[in-house]
Motif scaffolding. Structure first.
Motif, PDB file in Angstrom:
ATOM      1  N   VAL A  64       0.840  -1.201   0.000  1.00 14.11           N
ATOM      2  CA  VAL A  64       0.000   0.000   0.000  1.00 14.11           C
ATOM      3  C   VAL A  64       0.876   1.252   0.000  1.00 14.11           C
ATOM      4  N   GLY A  65       1.937   1.219   0.777  1.00  9.30           N
ATOM      5  CA  GLY A  65       2.854   2.363   0.787  1.00  9.30           C
ATOM      6  C   GLY A  65       3.486   2.609  -0.575  1.00  9.30           C
ATOM      7  N   VAL A  66       3.895   1.544  -1.227  1.00  8.81           N
ATOM      8  CA  VAL A  66       4.489   1.678  -2.567  1.00  8.81           C
ATOM      9  C   VAL A  66       3.456   2.204  -3.558  1.00  8.81           C
ATOM     10  N   LEU A  67       2.225   1.715  -3.467  1.00 12.00           N
ATOM     11  CA  LEU A  67       1.189   2.195  -4.382  1.00 12.00           C
ATOM     12  C   LEU A  67       0.863   3.667  -4.144  1.00 12.00           C
ATOM     13  N   PHE A  68       0.856   4.084  -2.882  1.00 20.24           N
ATOM     14  CA  PHE A  68       0.637   5.505  -2.602  1.00 20.24           C
ATOM     15  C   PHE A  68       1.771   6.361  -3.159  1.00 20.24           C
ATOM     16  N   LEU A  69       3.000   5.864  -3.061  1.00 22.01           N
ATOM     17  CA  LEU A  69       4.127   6.607  -3.635  1.00 22.01           C
ATOM     18  C   LEU A  69       4.028   6.670  -5.161  1.00 22.01           C
ATOM     19  N   LEU A  70       3.648   5.554  -5.782  1.00 19.87           N
ATOM     20  CA  LEU A  70       3.479   5.565  -7.237  1.00 19.87           C
ATOM     21  C   LEU A  70       2.373   6.526  -7.663  1.00 19.87           C
ATOM     22  N   TYR A  71       1.311   6.571  -6.873  1.00 20.72           N
ATOM     23  CA  TYR A  71       0.240   7.515  -7.184  1.00 20.72           C
ATOM     24  C   TYR A  71       0.746   8.954  -7.062  1.00 20.72           C
ATOM     25  N   GLU A  72       1.513   9.208  -6.021  1.00 26.13           N
ATOM     26  CA  GLU A  72       2.017  10.564  -5.798  1.00 26.13           C
ATOM     27  C   GLU A  72       2.956  11.001  -6.919  1.00 26.13           C
ATOM     28  N   ILE A  73       3.734  10.059  -7.442  1.00 24.11           N
ATOM     29  CA  ILE A  73       4.676  10.388  -8.515  1.00 24.11           C
ATOM     30  C   ILE A  73       3.953  10.574  -9.852  1.00 24.11           C
ATOM     31  N   SER A  74       3.050   9.661 -10.176  1.00 24.94           N
ATOM     32  CA  SER A  74       2.481   9.651 -11.526  1.00 24.94           C
ATOM     33  C   SER A  74       1.081  10.247 -11.620  1.00 24.94           C
ATOM     34  N   ARG A  75       0.378  10.367 -10.496  1.00 25.43           N
ATOM     35  CA  ARG A  75      -0.998  10.875 -10.463  1.00 25.43           C
ATOM     36  C   ARG A  75      -1.952  10.050 -11.325  1.00 25.43           C
ATOM     37  N   VAL A  76      -1.694   8.746 -11.398  1.00 24.73           N
ATOM     38  CA  VAL A  76      -2.590   7.821 -12.076  1.00 24.73           C
ATOM     39  C   VAL A  76      -3.584   7.318 -11.038  1.00 24.73           C
ATOM     40  N   ASP A  77      -4.864   7.563 -11.278  1.00 23.43           N
ATOM     41  CA  ASP A  77      -5.885   7.250 -10.280  1.00 23.43           C
ATOM     42  C   ASP A  77      -6.019   5.765  -9.979  1.00 23.43           C
ATOM     43  N   SER A  78      -5.641   4.923 -10.910  1.00 23.64           N
ATOM     44  CA  SER A  78      -5.793   3.488 -10.668  1.00 23.64           C
ATOM     45  C   SER A  78      -4.863   3.005  -9.548  1.00 23.64           C
ATOM     46  N   PHE A  79      -3.700   3.631  -9.382  1.00 23.88           N
ATOM     47  CA  PHE A  79      -2.826   3.274  -8.261  1.00 23.88           C
ATOM     48  C   PHE A  79      -3.518   3.537  -6.930  1.00 23.88           C
ATOM     49  N   LEU A  80      -4.196   4.651  -6.836  1.00 24.36           N
ATOM     50  CA  LEU A  80      -4.907   4.994  -5.612  1.00 24.36           C
ATOM     51  C   LEU A  80      -6.065   4.031  -5.361  1.00 24.36           C
ATOM     52  N   ASP A  81      -6.774   3.673  -6.413  1.00 31.44           N
ATOM     53  CA  ASP A  81      -7.891   2.730  -6.272  1.00 31.44           C
ATOM     54  C   ASP A  81      -7.419   1.368  -5.775  1.00 31.44           C
ATOM     55  N   VAL A  82      -6.352   0.873  -6.363  1.00 30.71           N
ATOM     56  CA  VAL A  82      -5.822  -0.426  -5.959  1.00 30.71           C
ATOM     57  C   VAL A  82      -5.299  -0.367  -4.526  1.00 30.71           C
ATOM     58  N   ALA A  83      -4.649   0.725  -4.157  1.00 27.49           N
ATOM     59  CA  ALA A  83      -4.144   0.867  -2.791  1.00 27.49           C
ATOM     60  C   ALA A  83      -5.293   0.865  -1.788  1.00 27.49           C
ATOM     61  N   LEU A  84      -6.374   1.527  -2.093  1.00 27.05           N
ATOM     62  CA  LEU A  84      -7.515   1.563  -1.183  1.00 27.05           C
ATOM     63  C   LEU A  84      -8.189   0.196  -1.066  1.00 27.05           C
ATOM     64  N   VAL A  85      -8.238  -0.544  -2.163  1.00 23.26           N
ATOM     65  CA  VAL A  85      -8.783  -1.907  -2.103  1.00 23.26           C
ATOM     66  C   VAL A  85      -7.883  -2.790  -1.236  1.00 23.26           C
TER      67      VAL A  85
END
Length: 57
Positions: A12-33
């Motif tokens: 989840v931490g890695v996915l949040f970092l990837l979301y923060e870097i790329s701003r791709v919403d799917s990373f945030l969705d997967v992290a929340l799931v």
């Protein structure tokens, strides 16, 4: 079971970092799931330990 929680927290931490870097919403969705699944598995693990303790003692 604890290693599963550790890996899910790290994932989840890695996915949040990837979301923060790329701003791709799917990373945030997967992290929340993953957060939801991890919390449910932690609750099930705790309840399972609790009931196992009642049977043995």
């Amino acid at each position: 079971m604890m290693i599963t929680l550790l890996f899910s927290t790290t994932g989840v931490g890695v996915l949040f970092l990837l979301y923060e870097i790329s701003r791709v919403d799917s990373f945030l969705d997967v992290a929340l799931v993953f957060v939801l699944l991890s919390s449910v598995s932690a609750i099930v693990f705790a309840k399972r330990l609790r009931y196992m303790g009642r049977e043995n003692g």
